[in-house]
Design a protein around this motif. Structure first.
Motif, PDB file in Angstrom:
ATOM      1  N   LYS A 127      11.425   1.033   8.102  1.00 56.12           N
ATOM      2  CA  LYS A 127      11.082   0.001   8.937  1.00 56.12           C
ATOM      3  C   LYS A 127      11.284  -1.322   8.542  1.00 56.12           C
ATOM      4  O   LYS A 127      11.084  -1.577   7.168  1.00 56.12           O
ATOM      5  CB  LYS A 127       9.640   0.097   9.740  1.00 56.12           C
ATOM      6  N   ASP A 178       8.424  -0.965   5.718  1.00 57.59           N
ATOM      7  CA  ASP A 178       7.843   0.440   5.493  1.00 57.59           C
ATOM      8  C   ASP A 178       8.814   1.644   5.544  1.00 57.59           C
ATOM      9  O   ASP A 178       9.748   1.611   6.006  1.00 57.59           O
ATOM     10  CB  ASP A 178       6.835   0.667   6.543  1.00 57.59           C
ATOM     11  N   THR A 229       0.808  -1.185   0.019  1.00 57.10           N
ATOM     12  CA  THR A 229      -0.099   0.059  -0.164  1.00 57.10           C
ATOM     13  C   THR A 229       0.921   1.278   0.113  1.00 57.10           C
ATOM     14  O   THR A 229       2.132   1.152   0.606  1.00 57.10           O
ATOM     15  CB  THR A 229      -1.009  -0.090   1.239  1.00 57.10           C
ATOM     16  N   HIS A 282       2.335   0.957  14.765  1.00 59.23           N
ATOM     17  CA  HIS A 282       2.491   1.798  13.429  1.00 59.23           C
ATOM     18  C   HIS A 282       1.184   2.340  13.040  1.00 59.23           C
ATOM     19  O   HIS A 282       1.196   3.433  12.778  1.00 59.23           O
ATOM     20  CB  HIS A 282       2.385   0.343  12.456  1.00 59.23           C
ATOM     21  N   SER A 285       4.501   0.876   1.895  1.00 61.88           N
ATOM     22  CA  SER A 285       4.478  -0.322   2.871  1.00 61.88           C
ATOM     23  C   SER A 285       4.143  -1.601   2.148  1.00 61.88           C
ATOM     24  O   SER A 285       3.466  -1.441   0.990  1.00 61.88           O
ATOM     25  CB  SER A 285       3.273  -0.314   3.874  1.00 61.88           C
ATOM     26  N   ASP A 288       4.711   7.290   1.339  1.00 63.81           N
ATOM     27  CA  ASP A 288       4.844   6.235   2.041  1.00 63.81           C
ATOM     28  C   ASP A 288       4.643   5.133   1.394  1.00 63.81           C
ATOM     29  O   ASP A 288       3.685   4.965   0.499  1.00 63.81           O
ATOM     30  CB  ASP A 288       3.521   6.234   3.419  1.00 63.81           C
ATOM     31  N   VAL A 333      11.672   7.397   7.866  1.00 57.01           N
ATOM     32  CA  VAL A 333      11.901   6.498   8.834  1.00 57.01           C
ATOM     33  C   VAL A 333      11.669   5.221   7.863  1.00 57.01           C
ATOM     34  O   VAL A 333      10.757   5.103   7.138  1.00 57.01           O
ATOM     35  CB  VAL A 333      10.488   6.660   9.515  1.00 57.01           C
ATOM     36  N   ARG A 386       8.899   5.780   5.005  1.00 53.11           N
ATOM     37  CA  ARG A 386       8.063   6.888   4.916  1.00 53.11           C
ATOM     38  C   ARG A 386       8.824   7.957   4.865  1.00 53.11           C
ATOM     39  O   ARG A 386      10.006   8.033   5.516  1.00 53.11           O
ATOM     40  CB  ARG A 386       7.283   7.302   6.409  1.00 53.11           C
ATOM     41  N   HIS A 398      -5.944  -2.205   5.764  1.00 51.98           N
ATOM     42  CA  HIS A 398      -5.658  -0.765   5.461  1.00 51.98           C
ATOM     43  C   HIS A 398      -5.878   0.113   6.612  1.00 51.98           C
ATOM     44  O   HIS A 398      -6.707  -0.161   7.428  1.00 51.98           O
ATOM     45  CB  HIS A 398      -6.384  -0.336   4.116  1.00 51.98           C
ATOM     46  N   GLN A 417      -3.906   4.042   3.857  1.00 57.12           N
ATOM     47  CA  GLN A 417      -2.238   3.410   3.809  1.00 57.12           C
ATOM     48  C   GLN A 417      -2.153   2.016   4.350  1.00 57.12           C
ATOM     49  O   GLN A 417      -3.302   1.758   4.942  1.00 57.12           O
ATOM     50  CB  GLN A 417      -1.404   4.579   4.247  1.00 57.12           C
ATOM     51  N   GLY A 418      -1.126   1.794   4.404  1.00 61.61           N
ATOM     52  CA  GLY A 418      -1.064   0.171   4.694  1.00 61.61           C
ATOM     53  C   GLY A 418      -1.290   0.096   6.215  1.00 61.61           C
ATOM     54  O   GLY A 418      -0.744   1.194   6.953  1.00 61.61           O
TER      55      GLY A 418
END
Lengths: 145, 202
Positions: free
Chosen positions: A89, A100, A26, B171, A120, A118, A87, A102, B134, B164-165
């Motif tokens: 991850k 992820d 996503t 998170h 992910s 972002d 950031v 960002r 999501h 977003q995810g």
């Protein structure tokens, strides 16, 4: 026996849902300035203190590939309009992968947020992707028109 | 041997697994907004009155408590409430975040009814997160600046849905805080708001 069939059916649905959820990526992003203003800006990519892979340099390089005036390095760019922070991850699934990323854009004058991108991705979705690929996705979300 | 009797432990295990799957990480999630803002695109000095008004319909009706932030869904989409980390109303946590950032920008933040040349009011018509596969945010907010007589000087509004995810609680909590920083800054960047705040008489 009908109870056994029900149990098998429930297990099949659950494994199906699990299998489908394994390959998910996503992305999201937003920019509070116009793409015209963004195109003329000077960017300094600040290395994250926890980043041992020097993603800052790759972010600056991918921004340059988009025609943006971006630099990374230990010394801040004095005439920068925007500071780029990030950031990252990571997760482990037989190898470390970028779960992820960002990327944030901040006004160099007051450090207020100007935009973010972002990206992910789960382990399967990240397979075969380089750091630059993930960075490109996040930058694409940040600078989308 | 009786099949039903044989399957009893399996059924019990199944029920236990269902509880974990349905609830799992979805129960008791909490997000913190109080530290979500560090800097803002406005600066000035002197007193600035600040209020955050929670006007979400389900809060006004009493259907949900003021510490309600949104939903975290379990394995089958079953919803569980997400609340503030402090247990205080969401509007209070957001006010804390804005007050800290305004203090960093040079203002002396005072209460909504205290005398001040300018009053900043954030009205939240909607702010609700919804996380499963999501992370979704529904938002609708208006930022207004008033003078010391209560006359409206500037106003900026925004609304929409962001997606977003999703991830684990930490998170999602970070996503929620980041979105608040983004959306509040978006409203504060409005030229009329910046002008009204920077032109405040000392």
């Amino acid at each position: 026996m009908s109870m056994l069939k029900k149990l098998v059916a429930i297990l099949a649905v659950l494994s199906g849902a699990t299998a489908l959820s394994g390959c998910v990526a996503t992305h999201s992003g937003q920019l509070l300035i116009s793409s015209e203003v963004a195109g003329k800006g000077v960017y300094y990519v600040e290395q994250s203190a926890s980043d041992k892979r020097n993603l800052a340099a790759i972010i600056a390089e991918r921004m340059q590939a988009r025609g943006l005036n971006a630099k990374a390095g230990p010394d801040p760019v004095p005439n920068a309009d925007y500071v780029v922070t990030y950031v990252d991850k990571w997760a482990w699934d037989m190898r470390m992968y970028l779960l992820d990323l960002r990327i944030e854009l901040r006004d160099a004058k007051d450090r207020s947020i100007v935009g973010f991108g972002d990206s992910s991705q789960t382990s399967l979705a990240a397979m075969g992707k380089t750091y630059a690929d993930v960075i490109d996705v996040a930058l694409g979300e940040l600078f989308k028109k | 041997m009786n099949v039903r009797r044989l399957l009893r432990p399996v059924t019990r295990l199944g029920a236990l697994a269902a509880i974990v799957l349905l609830g799992g990480c979805a129960v008791g999630n909490r997000y913190d907004y109080s530290g979500s803002l560090t800097s803002l695109p406005v600066s000035g000095t002197g007193n600035l009155a600040l209020s955050v008004v929670d006007a979400r319909p389900y809060i006004l009706s009493g259907e949900k408590k003021p510490d309600f932030i949104g939903l975290q869904r379990g394995g089958f989409g079953n919803p569980f409430d997400v609340r503030t980390a402090s247990g205080r109303p969401m509007a209070d946590e957001m006010r804390d975040a804005i007050a800290k950032a305004l203090h960093n920008q040079g203002y002396t933040v005072v209460g909504a009814t205290d005398p001040a040349p300018r009053k900043l009011e954030l009205r939240i018509a909607e702010w609700k997160t919804d996380a499963m596969m999501h992370f979704v945010l529904h938002w609708d907010m208006t930022l207004s600046v008033y003078d010391d007589h209560g006359a409206l000087l500037a106003k900026s509004s925004g609304s929409g849905t962001e997606e977003q995810g999703a991830g684990f609680q930490s998170h999602n909590a970070q996503s929620a805080a980041s979105y608040f920083e983004m959306k509040f800054t978006q409203l504060a960047r409005d030229e009329s708001v910046r002008r009204a705040l920077s032109a405040a008489p000392k």
